[in-house]
Design a protein around this motif. Structure first.
Motif, PDB file in Angstrom:
ATOM      1  N   ALA A  48       1.042  -1.170   0.072  1.00 31.87           N
ATOM      2  CA  ALA A  48       0.113  -0.019  -0.088  1.00 31.87           C
ATOM      3  C   ALA A  48       0.794   1.221   0.050  1.00 31.87           C
ATOM      4  N   THR A  49       0.178   2.368  -0.543  1.00 30.63           N
ATOM      5  CA  THR A  49       0.930   3.392  -0.374  1.00 30.63           C
ATOM      6  C   THR A  49       0.214   4.733   0.242  1.00 30.63           C
ATOM      7  N   ILE A  50       0.704   5.509   1.024  1.00 35.28           N
ATOM      8  CA  ILE A  50      -0.027   6.619   1.436  1.00 35.28           C
ATOM      9  C   ILE A  50       0.782   7.830   1.524  1.00 35.28           C
ATOM     10  N   GLU A  51       0.251   8.802   0.877  1.00 37.28           N
ATOM     11  CA  GLU A  51       0.867  10.181   0.737  1.00 37.28           C
ATOM     12  C   GLU A  51      -0.012  11.258   1.284  1.00 37.28           C
ATOM     13  N   ASP A  52       0.734  12.143   1.838  1.00 38.81           N
ATOM     14  CA  ASP A  52       0.107  13.485   2.157  1.00 38.81           C
ATOM     15  C   ASP A  52      -1.227  13.427   2.668  1.00 38.81           C
ATOM     16  N   SER A  53      -1.380  12.436   3.514  1.00 38.19           N
ATOM     17  CA  SER A  53      -2.615  12.160   4.112  1.00 38.19           C
ATOM     18  C   SER A  53      -2.995  12.049   5.832  1.00 38.19           C
ATOM     19  N   ILE A  54      -4.176  12.320   6.385  1.00 39.02           N
ATOM     20  CA  ILE A  54      -4.163  12.001   7.834  1.00 39.02           C
ATOM     21  C   ILE A  54      -5.180  10.935   8.035  1.00 39.02           C
ATOM     22  N   LEU A  55      -4.351   9.813   8.649  1.00 41.76           N
ATOM     23  CA  LEU A  55      -5.202   8.581   9.047  1.00 41.76           C
ATOM     24  C   LEU A  55      -5.556   8.558  10.580  1.00 41.76           C
ATOM     25  N   MET A  56      -6.652   8.721  10.907  1.00 41.50           N
ATOM     26  CA  MET A  56      -6.974   8.536  12.296  1.00 41.50           C
ATOM     27  C   MET A  56      -7.012   7.167  12.851  1.00 41.50           C
ATOM     28  N   GLU A  57      -7.349   7.211  14.147  1.00 43.82           N
ATOM     29  CA  GLU A  57      -7.093   5.970  14.960  1.00 43.82           C
ATOM     30  C   GLU A  57      -7.816   4.743  14.379  1.00 43.82           C
ATOM     31  N   ASN A  58      -7.126   3.692  14.315  1.00 45.35           N
ATOM     32  CA  ASN A  58      -7.998   2.247  13.948  1.00 45.35           C
ATOM     33  C   ASN A  58      -8.086   2.269  12.240  1.00 45.35           C
ATOM     34  N   VAL A  59      -7.648   3.260  11.585  1.00 49.91           N
ATOM     35  CA  VAL A  59      -7.937   2.900  10.085  1.00 49.91           C
ATOM     36  C   VAL A  59      -7.053   1.775   9.571  1.00 49.91           C
ATOM     37  N   GLU A  60      -7.446   1.070   8.853  1.00 43.92           N
ATOM     38  CA  GLU A  60      -6.721  -0.346   8.391  1.00 43.92           C
ATOM     39  C   GLU A  60      -6.624  -0.040   6.771  1.00 43.92           C
ATOM     40  N   VAL A  61      -5.645   0.047   6.427  1.00 41.67           N
ATOM     41  CA  VAL A  61      -5.446   0.074   4.618  1.00 41.67           C
ATOM     42  C   VAL A  61      -4.787  -1.282   4.363  1.00 41.67           C
ATOM     43  N   HIS A  62      -5.572  -1.804   3.465  1.00 41.94           N
ATOM     44  CA  HIS A  62      -5.279  -3.258   2.935  1.00 41.94           C
ATOM     45  C   HIS A  62      -4.262  -3.057   1.743  1.00 41.94           C
ATOM     46  N   ARG A  63      -3.941  -4.270   1.312  1.00 48.56           N
ATOM     47  CA  ARG A  63      -2.783  -4.353   0.326  1.00 48.56           C
ATOM     48  C   ARG A  63      -3.186  -3.626  -0.771  1.00 48.56           C
ATOM     49  N   HIS A  64      -1.866  -3.192  -1.426  1.00 49.51           N
ATOM     50  CA  HIS A  64      -2.101  -2.619  -2.705  1.00 49.51           C
ATOM     51  C   HIS A  64      -2.855  -1.124  -2.845  1.00 49.51           C
ATOM     52  N   ALA A  65      -3.551  -0.783  -1.583  1.00 49.31           N
ATOM     53  CA  ALA A  65      -4.368   0.287  -1.776  1.00 49.31           C
ATOM     54  C   ALA A  65      -3.338   1.713  -1.897  1.00 49.31           C
ATOM     55  N   ARG A  66      -3.943   2.585  -2.501  1.00 49.43           N
ATOM     56  CA  ARG A  66      -3.269   3.732  -2.663  1.00 49.43           C
ATOM     57  C   ARG A  66      -4.040   5.107  -2.325  1.00 49.43           C
ATOM     58  N   ILE A  67      -3.296   5.810  -1.566  1.00 44.61           N
ATOM     59  CA  ILE A  67      -4.190   6.699  -0.780  1.00 44.61           C
ATOM     60  C   ILE A  67      -3.259   8.154  -1.098  1.00 44.61           C
ATOM     61  N   ARG A  68      -3.807   9.142  -1.305  1.00 40.93           N
ATOM     62  CA  ARG A  68      -3.309  10.494  -1.740  1.00 40.93           C
ATOM     63  C   ARG A  68      -4.173  11.611  -1.244  1.00 40.93           C
ATOM     64  N   ALA A 120      -5.612  12.847   1.678  1.00 40.46           N
ATOM     65  CA  ALA A 120      -6.720  12.444   2.095  1.00 40.46           C
ATOM     66  C   ALA A 120      -6.860  12.560   3.672  1.00 40.46           C
ATOM     67  N   ILE A 121      -8.160  12.754   4.226  1.00 41.81           N
ATOM     68  CA  ILE A 121      -8.279  12.575   5.771  1.00 41.81           C
ATOM     69  C   ILE A 121      -9.327  11.340   5.754  1.00 41.81           C
ATOM     70  N   ILE A 122      -8.710  10.393   6.615  1.00 38.21           N
ATOM     71  CA  ILE A 122      -9.430   9.352   6.830  1.00 38.21           C
ATOM     72  C   ILE A 122      -9.856   9.163   8.117  1.00 38.21           C
ATOM     73  N   ASP A 123     -11.159   9.470   8.783  1.00 35.56           N
ATOM     74  CA  ASP A 123     -11.597   9.392  10.189  1.00 35.56           C
ATOM     75  C   ASP A 123     -11.477   7.973  10.550  1.00 35.56           C
ATOM     76  N   LYS A 124     -11.663   7.803  11.965  1.00 36.39           N
ATOM     77  CA  LYS A 124     -11.672   6.793  12.731  1.00 36.39           C
ATOM     78  C   LYS A 124     -12.328   5.481  12.137  1.00 36.39           C
ATOM     79  N   GLN A 125     -11.623   4.295  12.355  1.00 32.72           N
ATOM     80  CA  GLN A 125     -12.294   3.015  12.089  1.00 32.72           C
ATOM     81  C   GLN A 125     -12.939   2.842  10.741  1.00 32.72           C
TER      82      GLN A 125
END
Lengths: 401, 135
Positions: free
Chosen positions: A334-354, A356-361
């Motif tokens: 997985a790749t995460i760039e320039d993002s805010i991931l809050m508590e208990n966020v789970e990013v599974h294989r090969h996902a790409r995030i750019r 983004a603000i991802i709130d909890k859970q």
């Protein structure tokens, strides 16, 4: 008196389930932690937090993280929901919030009352403000900071004489009046007000007898200029950088920018000053870790220029310029760039995030892409003017394996 | 009763709500204030005062503090919330309530006395203030 009742509509969906002061910030903090840390670092240990909307998570955070005051020493932090002593309505404005709680002031009978916002980020030693207030024998002292004229349209703007006495005050003016000799900047109110208690009670009661918005900036301060000694105090920043740091987090984009500042090599806002600790609540969690080092396959746990909170695992994935709150799990490739991931966020294989603000859970499914195609993102999520994607707390995306 | 006498709603006659739990005092205030030319309505406690304020929209309220059901200070806060332009005169046997912040919301604070001159003066002042402010 910490005003923590704002709805924070412009921060939606981060305020979908929580009051604005409870919005997470910088990985482990909530917005209110900065104001309360200022209080603690300034020796202020008699605090009422006035809550209103969606106060559950705020009250819980304060109970878990801020139960550090000793009632045997007459210290307290009280979370006060609307009492409805005199009305069935909720607070009509900032001054109404104080009026509805004058009973709490009556019990305590302090000489001075400091009115603060629960959603600003700055470092201030309120003792300096109190000293200035006493020196000027003021009835009200307003902490002010220089702000660009453009920003001043959404703030309170003061005009002062040579002795710092406020001679004019406009709340959110269309044409902010710049400071003498500096057409680019205004003297902006930080929403930090220090009142003589008697003056505060009197002015708030008077205001209740008028048809007004019952707002300090709009109604009380402009009127008090005629009747009281109202002074400006020039913000002395305990952050000690060349530029004074004060943020009123108004929008998702400004929220994002203030967070992203923290992953700069030399952030404007310094969280690492042991002389000015910022307190919060932290659950006991294992240390953050990375896993896998398989050059050639791309399966290497890499974290660059980021904040990683406790309990995080970056397993064979790459994280750049991002903020990971506690217990974020990023799976391989997985790749995460320039993002805010809050508590208990789970990013599974090969996902790409750019961007983004991802709130909890929230679980991001395998091979999911977020922040790469704004048309697709807009159909599913909140996307800001600058193209930032925001995913609300607990949102289900596709079923994950 | 002044009530019957002034029926017909003469606009120049001001209505005063007297809130007082002691019956003999209510009779006294009603007689004295009617003689001053006011239309006097009565309430026995704070709760009734709120109801009468809502229904009759008095031009001023004379408010005792120590009362059963709802005391005068709570009633004052509630009157201020719902009818903020209605002048309220606290009329109590005790000076100690001056220390209560809510009492500051009253237009005047009168200590009860058998001589009603001060109450009448403060009432006249409050009503004339209301007129000049166009209430």
């Amino acid at each position: 008196m910490v005003l923590a009742g704002g709805q924070g509509e412009r921060l939606h969906p981060l305020t979908k389930d929580r009051a604005k002061p409870a919005v997470p910030f910088g990985g482990i903090y909530r917005l209110i932690d900065f104001t309360l840390s200022n209080c603690l670092n300034s020796g202020i240990r008699k605090i009422n937090v006035l809550t209103q909307y969606k106060s559950y998570s705020l009250a819980r955070h304060l109970r878990m993280g801020w139960s550090v005051f000793n009632s045997e020493l007459n210290e307290f932090l009280e979370v006060i929901p609307p009492q409805q002593r005199y009305t069935e309505r909720w607070y009509q404005g900032t001054a109404d919030a104080i009026f509805q709680n004058i009973y709490s002031l009556e019990l305590e009978r302090p000489r001075l009352v400091l009115i603060l916002s629960g959603d600003h980020i700055y470092k201030m030693d309120y003792r300096e403000l109190i000293r200035a207030h006493r020196d000027k024998e003021a009835g009200l002292t307003v902490a002010c900071v220089e702000a660009p004229v453009n920003d001043a349209r959404r703030l309170g703007v003061a005009q002062v004489d040579n002795d710092s006495r406020i001679t004019g005050f406009q709340e959110k003016p269309l044409n902010p009046q710049p400071m003498p000799g500096d057409p680019e900047h205004c003297l902006a109110s930080m929403g930090v007000y220090l009142f003589d208690c008697g003056v505060l009670v009197q002015r708030v009661i008077e205001d209740m007898k008028t048809d007004s918005d019952h707002d300090f900036g709009k109604n009380i301060i402009p009127r008090m200029i005629e009747t009281d000694r109202v002074y400006a105090w020039n913000f002395k920043d305990e952050n000690r950088k060349t530029v004074k740091y004060w943020r009123d987090i108004g929008t998702l984009d400004s929220y994002y920018d203030a967070n992203m500042d923290l992953v700069q090599i030399d952030p404007l806002f310094n969280l690492y000053d042991e002389g000015w600790p910022v307190r919060t609540y932290q659950h006991q969690r294992p240390p953050a870790k990375t896993a896998f080092e398989e050059p050639g396959t791309g399966r290497t746990g890499n974290v660059f220029n980021s904040i990683m909170s406790s309990g995080c695992i970056v397993s064979g994935a790459t994280v750049r310029r991002s903020i990971l709150s506690p217990s974020v799990f990023v799976h391989s490739y997985a790749t995460i760039e320039d993002s805010i991931l809050m508590e208990n966020v789970e990013v599974h294989r090969h996902a790409r995030i750019r961007r983004a603000i991802i709130d909890k859970q929230v679980a991001i499914p395998e091979e999911e892409e977020i922040g790469y195609n704004s048309d697709i993102d807009r159909k599913r999520f909140t996307v800001t003017e600058s193209g930032l994607v925001v995913i609300p707390k607990g949102m289900s995306l596709r079923n994950t394996p | 009763m002044g009530d019957t006498y002034f029926k017909g709603d003469d606009a120049t006659v001001k209505t005063v709500l007297v809130v007082e739990d002691h019956k003999h005092e209510r009779i006294l205030y009603e007689r004295e204030l009617t003689a001053e030319g006011y239309r006097v309505i009565l309430a026995e406690n704070g709760r009734e005062a709120l109801q009468k304020t809502q229904e009759e929209r008095p031009d001023a309220v004379v408010l005792d503090i120590n009362m059963p059901q709802m005391d005068g200070l709570e009633a004052l806060g509630r009157i201020l919330e719902a009818h903020h332009k209605t002048p309220v005169i606290i009329n109590t046997a005790y000076s100690s309530y001056k220390g209560s912040f809510m009492s500051w919301a009253a237009d005047a604070y009168v200590i009860k006395s058998s001589d009603l001159t001060e109450l009448k003066d403060r009432l006249r002042e409050a009503l004339s203030r209301g007129e000049t402010e166009g209430v």
